[in-house]
Design a protein around this motif. Structure first.
Motif, PDB file in Angstrom:
ATOM      1  N   ALA A 179       4.449   0.425   1.788  1.00 24.25           N
ATOM      2  CA  ALA A 179       4.441  -0.481   2.942  1.00 24.25           C
ATOM      3  C   ALA A 179       3.880  -1.825   2.505  1.00 24.25           C
ATOM      4  CB  ALA A 179       3.609   0.098   4.075  1.00 24.25           C
ATOM      5  N   VAL A 180       4.534  -2.905   2.898  1.00 19.22           N
ATOM      6  CA  VAL A 180       4.067  -4.248   2.568  1.00 19.22           C
ATOM      7  C   VAL A 180       2.997  -4.663   3.577  1.00 19.22           C
ATOM      8  CG1 VAL A 180       4.719  -6.686   2.438  1.00 19.22           C
ATOM      9  CG2 VAL A 180       6.205  -4.930   1.455  1.00 19.22           C
ATOM     10  N   LEU A 181       1.893  -5.185   3.056  1.00 14.76           N
ATOM     11  CA  LEU A 181       0.773  -5.590   3.903  1.00 14.76           C
ATOM     12  C   LEU A 181       1.146  -6.804   4.749  1.00 14.76           C
ATOM     13  CD1 LEU A 181      -2.840  -5.507   2.527  1.00 14.76           C
ATOM     14  CD2 LEU A 181      -2.206  -6.988   4.402  1.00 14.76           C
ATOM     15  N   ALA A 182       1.695  -7.825   4.127  1.00 11.79           N
ATOM     16  CA  ALA A 182       2.209  -9.003   4.820  1.00 11.79           C
ATOM     17  C   ALA A 182       3.042  -9.796   3.829  1.00 11.79           C
ATOM     18  CB  ALA A 182       1.084  -9.872   5.386  1.00 11.79           C
ATOM     19  N   SER A 183       3.950 -10.619   4.347  1.00 10.61           N
ATOM     20  CA  SER A 183       4.875 -11.366   3.488  1.00 10.61           C
ATOM     21  C   SER A 183       4.261 -12.675   3.028  1.00 10.61           C
ATOM     22  CB  SER A 183       6.186 -11.604   4.233  1.00 10.61           C
ATOM     23  OG  SER A 183       6.791 -10.389   4.555  1.00 10.61           O
ATOM     24  N   GLY A 235       0.823  -1.198   0.000  1.00  7.56           N
ATOM     25  CA  GLY A 235       0.000   0.000   0.000  1.00  7.56           C
ATOM     26  C   GLY A 235       0.854   1.242   0.000  1.00  7.56           C
ATOM     27  N   ILE A 236       0.278   2.339  -0.466  1.00  2.40           N
ATOM     28  CA  ILE A 236       0.976   3.624  -0.468  1.00  2.40           C
ATOM     29  C   ILE A 236      -0.058   4.734  -0.345  1.00  2.40           C
ATOM     30  CG2 ILE A 236       0.963   4.166  -2.955  1.00  2.40           C
ATOM     31  CD1 ILE A 236       4.011   4.751  -2.631  1.00  2.40           C
ATOM     32  N   VAL A 237       0.332   5.843   0.272  1.00  2.00           N
ATOM     33  CA  VAL A 237      -0.560   6.978   0.492  1.00  2.00           C
ATOM     34  C   VAL A 237      -0.347   8.012  -0.609  1.00  2.00           C
ATOM     35  CG1 VAL A 237      -1.168   8.869   2.052  1.00  2.00           C
ATOM     36  CG2 VAL A 237      -0.613   6.606   2.980  1.00  2.00           C
ATOM     37  N   ALA A 238      -1.442   8.481  -1.210  1.00  2.00           N
ATOM     38  CA  ALA A 238      -1.392   9.487  -2.273  1.00  2.00           C
ATOM     39  C   ALA A 238      -2.019  10.786  -1.782  1.00  2.00           C
ATOM     40  CB  ALA A 238      -2.123   8.991  -3.511  1.00  2.00           C
ATOM     41  N   THR A 239      -1.354  11.899  -2.079  1.00  2.00           N
ATOM     42  CA  THR A 239      -1.841  13.222  -1.683  1.00  2.00           C
ATOM     43  C   THR A 239      -1.994  14.093  -2.918  1.00  2.00           C
ATOM     44  OG1 THR A 239      -0.638  13.045   0.420  1.00  2.00           O
ATOM     45  CG2 THR A 239      -1.433  15.234  -0.215  1.00  2.00           C
ATOM     46  N   ILE A 240      -3.191  14.625  -3.130  1.00  2.00           N
ATOM     47  CA  ILE A 240      -3.449  15.509  -4.266  1.00  2.00           C
ATOM     48  C   ILE A 240      -3.108  16.943  -3.884  1.00  2.00           C
ATOM     49  CG2 ILE A 240      -5.251  16.506  -5.719  1.00  2.00           C
ATOM     50  CD1 ILE A 240      -6.657  13.836  -5.706  1.00  2.00           C
ATOM     51  N   SER A 241      -2.385  17.623  -4.761  1.00  2.00           N
ATOM     52  CA  SER A 241      -2.086  19.048  -4.598  1.00  2.00           C
ATOM     53  C   SER A 241      -2.269  19.716  -5.957  1.00  2.00           C
ATOM     54  CB  SER A 241      -0.662  19.252  -4.086  1.00  2.00           C
ATOM     55  OG  SER A 241      -0.367  20.635  -3.963  1.00  2.00           O
ATOM     56  N   GLY A 242      -3.317  20.523  -6.078  1.00  2.00           N
ATOM     57  CA  GLY A 242      -3.628  21.125  -7.367  1.00  2.00           C
ATOM     58  C   GLY A 242      -4.003  20.054  -8.367  1.00  2.00           C
TER      59      GLY A 242
END
Length: 302
Positions: free
Chosen positions: A174-178, A158-165
């Motif tokens: 980040a890995v959820l689980a191996s 997973g990864i966090v995305a941030t919108i700017s303009g």
């Protein structure tokens, strides 16, 4: 293979549909949709199989009908199965997530003006192949969480995305689980401010879930919980704020591929239990609203 949409009107436990509105007359596959509450429009995206591109159009609802503006095409995509579109209520924009021609995980900001849609510059969030893409908006952090299966080892990430303009930036993966994971679905639980993620795993053949917590631009996943002892397919999640629960829906191979649903209650690390508000323990099982006998502090519960 035309792409069409219909307006559904709910009355009690029934639903009725208006006339079809065509948003594409050729080669439509893998549609996605979100509601733009700022523009009061729906945003529809789809894979256009003839030209191998993803297109986006704005839908306007009038009574029980829907009509569409001119489509705007993104860059070419290498997959007809891995794209999602999510509305960011804080930025008043949508984020489309897809595979680019190299198979890399990519996102771009979608802006709506009237019946016109424009797409910003694409940004790669991981330079490797992605599959089983899912995404959801976290309203407590004003971020979008993107979930996918890594091509390198089939782990969930997973990864966090941030919108700017009209641009988008990303945090750290980040890995959820191996373990190998497939068929992701996710939904945001506004009661505990966590994203619930569902999938099935190859290691056990079971279907499991995890709770994702965003902090800043990072995300952390809880330990896995099994919700079905089979490899479910067509997973879908929806949060019900009235009951503060998430509805899991899926096809269950362990039960003759039956359409199955269940309710999931998320947990929070917070508690309102104190030495002052603890009364005691119920001496039996009671239904909601029934009068109960409580064994007070100092009583041995049998």
């Amino acid at each position: 293979d035309q792409g069409v949409a219909q307006v559904g009107t709910i009355s009690g436990t029934s639903i009725s549909f208006g006339a079809e509105g065509v948003f594409s007359s050729i080669g439509v596959d893998n549609t996605a949709i979100c509601y733009d509450s700022s523009a009061n429009k729906v945003v529809v995206s789809w894979y256009e199989a003839v030209s191998n591109i993803i297109e986006v159009a704005v839908g306007t609802i009038s009574s029980t009908s829907i009509s569409f503006g001119t489509a705007a095409a993104t860059v070419s995509s290498s997959s007809n199965h891995d794209h999602r579109i999510v509305y960011d209520v804080n930025a008043n924009k949508s984020l489309i997530i897809y595979k680019n021609n190299s198979g890399y995980g990519t996102a771009a900001v979608v802006s709506v003006s009237g019946t016109t849609v424009t797409i910003g510059t694409e940004a790669v969030f991981v330079s490797e192949g992605v599959s089983d893409v899912a995404a959801v908006y976290d309203s407590s952090n004003n971020k979008t969480l993107i979930i996918w299966r890594k091509a390198s080892n089939n782990y969930g990430a997973g990864i966090v995305a941030t919108i700017s303009g009209t641009g988008v930036t990303f945090g750290t993966e980040a890995v959820l689980a191996s373990e190998a994971m497939f068929n992701f679905a996710c939904s945001f639980d506004s009661t505990v401010n966590k994203t619930i993620v569902a999938f099935y795993t190859n290691s056990s053949g079971h279907s499991k879930s995890s709770q994702a917590t965003i902090s800043g631009t990072g995300v952390a996943f809880s330990s896995l919980t099994t919700y079905a002892t089979s490899s479910t397919t067509y997973n879908a999640l929806a949060y019900d704020p009235d009951s503060a629960r998430t509805v899991f829906a899926y096809s269950d191979p362990g039960s003759s591929i039956t359409g199955t649903s269940l309710l999931y209650s998320a947990t929070s690390s917070a508690t309102n239990l104190t030495s002052e508000n603890y009364i005691g323990i119920s001496d039996a099982a009671y239904s909601n609203g029934a009068t109960a006998t409580i064994q007070l502090v100092g009583t041995v519960d049998d």
